[in-house]
Design a protein around this motif. Structure first.
Motif, PDB file in Angstrom:
ATOM      1  N   ILE A  67       0.835  -1.205   0.000  1.00 18.85           N
ATOM      2  CA  ILE A  67       0.000   0.000   0.000  1.00 18.85           C
ATOM      3  C   ILE A  67       0.870   1.256   0.000  1.00 18.85           C
ATOM      4  O   ILE A  67       0.588   2.221  -0.732  1.00 18.85           O
ATOM      5  N   CYS A  78      -7.712   0.620  -4.617  1.00 17.72           N
ATOM      6  CA  CYS A  78      -7.425  -0.766  -4.237  1.00 17.72           C
ATOM      7  C   CYS A  78      -7.523  -1.696  -5.448  1.00 17.72           C
ATOM      8  O   CYS A  78      -6.778  -2.676  -5.545  1.00 17.72           O
ATOM      9  N   PHE A 102      -8.785  -6.620  -4.009  1.00 20.69           N
ATOM     10  CA  PHE A 102      -9.008  -5.228  -3.586  1.00 20.69           C
ATOM     11  C   PHE A 102      -9.804  -5.149  -2.289  1.00 20.69           C
ATOM     12  O   PHE A 102      -9.618  -4.217  -1.497  1.00 20.69           O
ATOM     13  N   ILE A 105      -7.316  -5.652   0.537  1.00 23.25           N
ATOM     14  CA  ILE A 105      -6.467  -4.462   0.689  1.00 23.25           C
ATOM     15  C   ILE A 105      -7.218  -3.365   1.426  1.00 23.25           C
ATOM     16  O   ILE A 105      -6.689  -2.718   2.338  1.00 23.25           O
ATOM     17  N   ASN A 106      -8.482  -3.169   1.047  1.00 26.51           N
ATOM     18  CA  ASN A 106      -9.278  -2.126   1.697  1.00 26.51           C
ATOM     19  C   ASN A 106      -9.558  -2.483   3.160  1.00 26.51           C
ATOM     20  O   ASN A 106      -9.557  -1.607   4.035  1.00 26.51           O
TER      21      ASN A 106
END
Length: 553
Positions: A67, A78, A102, A105-106
């Motif tokens: 990130i 993301c 994604f 990741i979020n």
């Protein structure tokens, strides 16, 4: 014709022994510096956010590296990060062939939204340990960044208060129209007193009971009266719901004058980026940052539109991060107020903070107004002013004022004795009677002190430096990094997002000021001492005198 020999091209060939992932990555690439830096951060509190049971999660170090590297390259989506994890060698190297989607990741970003500030603090301490910053000076400035919320989701405090007052009168009128003793009594008792949703609930319940206990209507007039009562009761419940809505708006707003329905933490402000040039307000946050050598050393988000009211809490934010106040504060005239000067004076800070009209006073052709209170002669021993005609202006009282931040200021009032017939009266003042001036002696003292600091050799240096410190960071943030608008709802998530950006910004700037070999050497030397250093600052361990003796040695 001579035959051309090409290199072998088999794009689907299988490699038995895979090559190293970082084979084609340069030794001085920023991705290597990021990798070495994150490996030496204290992430114990991040590890505690995971449960020991269930499916094995992705490693926090890997997620953090991916990130941060994305933010270093102006990538904030993301989905975009998920795509690059499959085809960009730098992301593949940091992830070790892992490919989180994604959503994962979020979720990681939201998981660490409370701990990301500690990670930011650790990175700043790395910069301090490396000698890139000293944490002894803060160059402070603010800017307004637009929220993700739509610009037409506004709720204005004045409009809510106006409509609520109208609703109170409508409720009182409705209760007087209801042909019932309960409603009539409540309307009479509440004359001049505000109705509440709880009171309207009680009245509605009592009216419902009276309707249920009433005998069955027989005539046409009785049936019409029952229908009218039911209609009035329905109207009362409707107004009760509207009153609850207005009360909720005022509760969410608090001290603010507006907020957004989709992002209640955002306040409507005038932005510098005004495409329509009509002064339209948009939902946003007032971002305050402190910089040193163009590194971000602290940041905070405020719903207040003015910079003046944010300085004391922002300086406290610096102390909460590094367990001490800074020694020097440099800021523009937007922060020059009595409350701010007093706060910095109490905590022994050198305040290179401008006040209103400071730039005007520094102009070569500037001539002060001889009739302004600041230009009049003041006798401190006998406490009186002398007007341009030589008349004494004696003290007649004191005025107490309260700022919007709750700070109390005191101004002394002085009045002249004989202004009638004075030849300078038209230029001095135009009101009736004798002239009265109000002087805040404490503010005048702080302005004089600030003037001496700002015009000194060190002050001129700081003034010149301030223009290229936070202003340059804002320019890089908005234009080079394309970070002009927040991408999350809510202050906690917006704060998390900018924390990631600030860490990536500092690491990127550190990459441009150092090389990988030098960083690795510093990391090896500071590996043990730096961990202890961070533990003391963040609060894992209590300060140990022997530790500081070893560190000094």
């Amino acid at each position: 014709m001579t035959k051309v020999h090409f290199r072998s091209y088999i794009h689907k060939k299988m490699i038995l022994f895979p090559q190293r992932i970082d084979k084609d990555i340069a030794e001085d690439d920023p991705v290597r510096l990021l990798d070495a830096l994150v490996d030496n951060l204290m992430l114990d509190n991040v590890y505690k956010l995971y449960k020991p049971s269930g499916r094995k999660p992705y490693h926090p170090q890997m997620m953090l590296k991916v990130i941060l590297y994305a933010y270093m390259n102006n990538i904030y989506s993301c989905r975009r990060i998920e795509s690059l994890l499959k085809r960009d060698i730098h992301f593949i190297y940091l992830a070790g062939y892992e490919q989180p989607d994604f959503i994962t990741i979020n979720r990681f970003r939201n998981r660490v939204k409370k701990e990301i500030n500690n990670i930011f603090t650790q990175v700043v301490l790395v910069l301090a340990a490396k000698g890139l910053i000293s944490l002894d000076v803060e160059y402070i400035d603010g800017t307004k960044i637009e929220s993700k919320a739509n610009k037409y989701t506004f709720v204005w405090k004045r409009t809510v208060e106006k409509n609520r007052a109208k609703l109170q009168e409508q409720i009182r009128t409705l209760l007087l129209q209801v042909d019932d003793v309960i409603a009539q009594d409540n309307a009479a008792k509440r004359e001049g007193v505000e109705f509440t949703a709880a009171l309207l609930d009680e009245i509605s319940e009592e009216l419902n009971k009276s309707l249920e206990s009433a005998p069955e209507p027989k005539t046409k007039e009785e049936k019409q009266a029952v229908r009218t009562k039911k209609k009035q009761l329905k109207e009362l419940e409707k107004k009760r719901n509207k009153l609850q809505e207005y009360d909720q708006h005022l509760e969410v707003m608090g001290e603010r004058n507006s907020y957004s329905k989709t992002d209640p933490d955002a306040t409507f402000m005038h932005m510098k980026e005004d495409a329509m040039r009509n002064g339209q307000t948009k939902p946003g946050y007032n971002l305050q940052i402190a910089t040193e050598n163009q590194f971000i050393t602290d940041f905070a988000l405020y719903a207040n539109r003015t910079d003046t009211l944010t300085l004391p809490s922002f300086l406290e934010s610096f102390k909460s991060r590094y367990h001490r106040y800074t020694k020097t504060v440099v800021a523009d005239s937007g922060y020059g107020s009595e409350e701010n000067y007093l706060f910095m004076d109490v905590h022994n800070m050198e305040a290179y903070v401008k006040y209103n009209y400071f730039h005007k006073e520094q102009r070569p052709r500037y001539t002060p107004n001889p009739f302004s209170p600041a230009s009049l002669y003041y006798n401190k021993e006998q406490d009186f002013y002398v007007c341009p005609m030589g008349q004494h202006m004696k003290r007649i009282g004191m005025k107490r004022s309260l700022t919007s931040n709750g700070f109390v200021t005191y101004s002394v009032r002085y009045q002249a004795e004989r202004c009638d017939g004075c030849p300078l009266r038209g230029s001095c003042f135009k009101a009736r009677g004798n002239r009265i001036i109000e002087v805040n002696h404490q503010l005048q003292h702080y302005k004089q002190k600030a003037r001496e600091l700002l015009t000194s050799k060190e002050g001129i240096k700081h003034r010149g430096r301030r223009c290229i410190e936070p202003e340059a960071v804002f320019g890089q943030t908005k234009y080079n990094k394309a970070y002009k608008r927040f991408r999350h709802f809510g202050k906690d998530k917006v704060n998390m997002d900018f924390a990631f950006f600030a860490i990536a910004f500092n690491i990127g700037k550190m990459c441009r000021k150092t090389n990988l070999k030098e960083l690795k050497a510093v990391m090896e030397l500071l590996l043990v001492t730096f961990r202890c250093f961070i533990q003391v600052y963040i609060g894992y361990l209590k300060p140990n005198k022997s530790f500081y003796m070893k560190l000094a040695a």
